[in-house]
Write a protein that holds these residues in place. Structure first.
Motif, mmCIF file in Angstrom:
data_model
loop_
_atom_site.group_PDB
_atom_site.id
_atom_site.type_symbol
_atom_site.label_atom_id
_atom_site.label_comp_id
_atom_site.label_asym_id
_atom_site.label_seq_id
_atom_site.Cartn_x
_atom_site.Cartn_y
_atom_site.Cartn_z
ATOM 1 N N HIS A 163 0.834 -1.199 0.000
ATOM 2 C CA HIS A 163 0.000 0.000 0.000
ATOM 3 C C HIS A 163 0.875 1.259 0.000
ATOM 4 N N TYR A 166 1.970 2.056 -3.525
ATOM 5 C CA TYR A 166 0.870 2.682 -4.275
ATOM 6 C C TYR A 166 0.733 4.152 -3.896
ATOM 7 N N GLY A 171 -0.409 6.470 -6.928
ATOM 8 C CA GLY A 171 -1.340 5.595 -7.618
ATOM 9 C C GLY A 171 -0.867 5.081 -8.955
ATOM 10 N N ILE A 174 2.614 -0.378 -8.180
ATOM 11 C CA ILE A 174 2.394 -1.257 -7.035
ATOM 12 C C ILE A 174 3.367 -2.426 -7.143
ATOM 13 N N MET A 213 -3.336 -3.885 -9.198
ATOM 14 C CA MET A 213 -3.759 -2.932 -8.168
ATOM 15 C C MET A 213 -5.122 -3.296 -7.612
#
Length: 298
Positions: A163, A166, A171, A174, A213
């Motif tokens: 996380h 990310y 965003g 990952i 993701m």
């Protein structure tokens, strides 16, 4: 003399890697996956322990035939994940050192005898570049799959690290494919080469992009720390569905003839969109599923 003959028959050998190490490994594979075939071996590094030599299979979905390019991509994935790990400042996760080297000598049995295990389907050649790292033994586990799915044995810290990547990449990226062993009663983790995935799929033929993701966030349980970080929002997950339905209705209205296979619109291919800037809490109820195939709705 006998040892030399045995080496020629049974041992494969690489050239020196960039670090100066080279590997010797058995002609018979010990494990096999979708992308790689693994061989047990050793290196010239003192106290390095047993090694797992990984050989790339010849084809992928994107047809990257060159083992040179694939090994470079494989190592780059690990190095990028390592950079994120330094920013994360976690002291419980360690990625193993990874080396790449060209083949130098192919064992006679590797040249002329294909493994009896049909899954391997591999014959080494002098053009191959292999990668090798420390063999972690029989307690090896997969915590987070390459496609992003979190296994039930995955601890909170590994999920938090994914996380973090990310969030740190806003965003765009990952890390998945977290596999290895737990030590110190689950307080330390030694992990093998991870997989990087990006929205733009810039990390080679095995980059699963947004699919990884979404798979992660549908199975991820946040910690107290990462619960404050953004999670993806799905944007227009069924952007082709309206076109499919309109096509179906048009054909139904204009003909009474039975459908032929070539009359049907293409099977729906989901194209997920994830949004970081307008992110919100990701609920498992939002998990996207593709609509039924055309055969099931006619």
């Amino acid at each position: 003399m006998g040892n030399q003959i045995g080496a020629l028959l049974f041992q494969n050998e690489t050239c020196n890697s960039e670090s100066g190490q080279w590997a010797v490994f058995h002609f018979r594979p010990s494990t096999s996956g979708q992308r790689l075939v693994g061989f047990k071996g050793i290196t010239t590094e003192y106290m390095a322990g047993n090694q797992l030599v990984k050989v790339f299979k010849q084809k992928t979905d994107n047809d990257w035939n060159s083992s040179h390019r694939r090994s470079s991509s494989y190592i780059e994935n690990k190095e990028i994940a390592q950079k994120y790990l330094r920013k994360y400042e976690g002291n419980s996760i360690t990625f193993l050192e990874l080396h790449a080297a060209e083949m130098d000598r192919i064992a006679v049995f590797s040249r002329h005898i294909r493994s009896s295990n049909k899954r391997h389907k591999l014959r080494l050649s002098e053009d191959d570049v292999v990668v090798f790292e420390r063999h972690l033994g029989k307690h090896f586990e997969t915590f987070i799959k390459r496609d992003g799915t979190v296994n039930g044995n995955c601890c909170a810290e590994l999920q938090e690290f994914v996380h973090f990547v990310y969030n740190e990449s806003k965003g765009q990226e990952i890390v998945t494919g977290l596999k290895g062993v737990m030590t110190k009663q689950g307080q330390k983790f030694k992990l093998t080469s991870p997989a990087m995935n990006s929205v733009s799929k810039k990390y080679g033929p095995d980059d699963l992009g947004e699919k990884a993701m979404l798979n992660f966030f549908t199975s991820h349980v946040c910690t107290d720390v990462c619960s404050q970080w953004p999670k993806p929002t799905i944007l227009h997950p069924f952007d082709n569905l309206e076109t499919t339905i309109k096509t179906q209705n048009f054909i139904t209205a204009t003909t009474d003839m039975p459908f032929r296979n070539d009359d049907k619109p293409p099977v729906y291919d989901s194209k997920w969109r994830v949004d970081f800037e307008n992110s919100r809490t990701f609920s498992s109820q939002m998990e996207p599923t593709a609509p039924p195939s055309y055969d099931l709705i006619t």
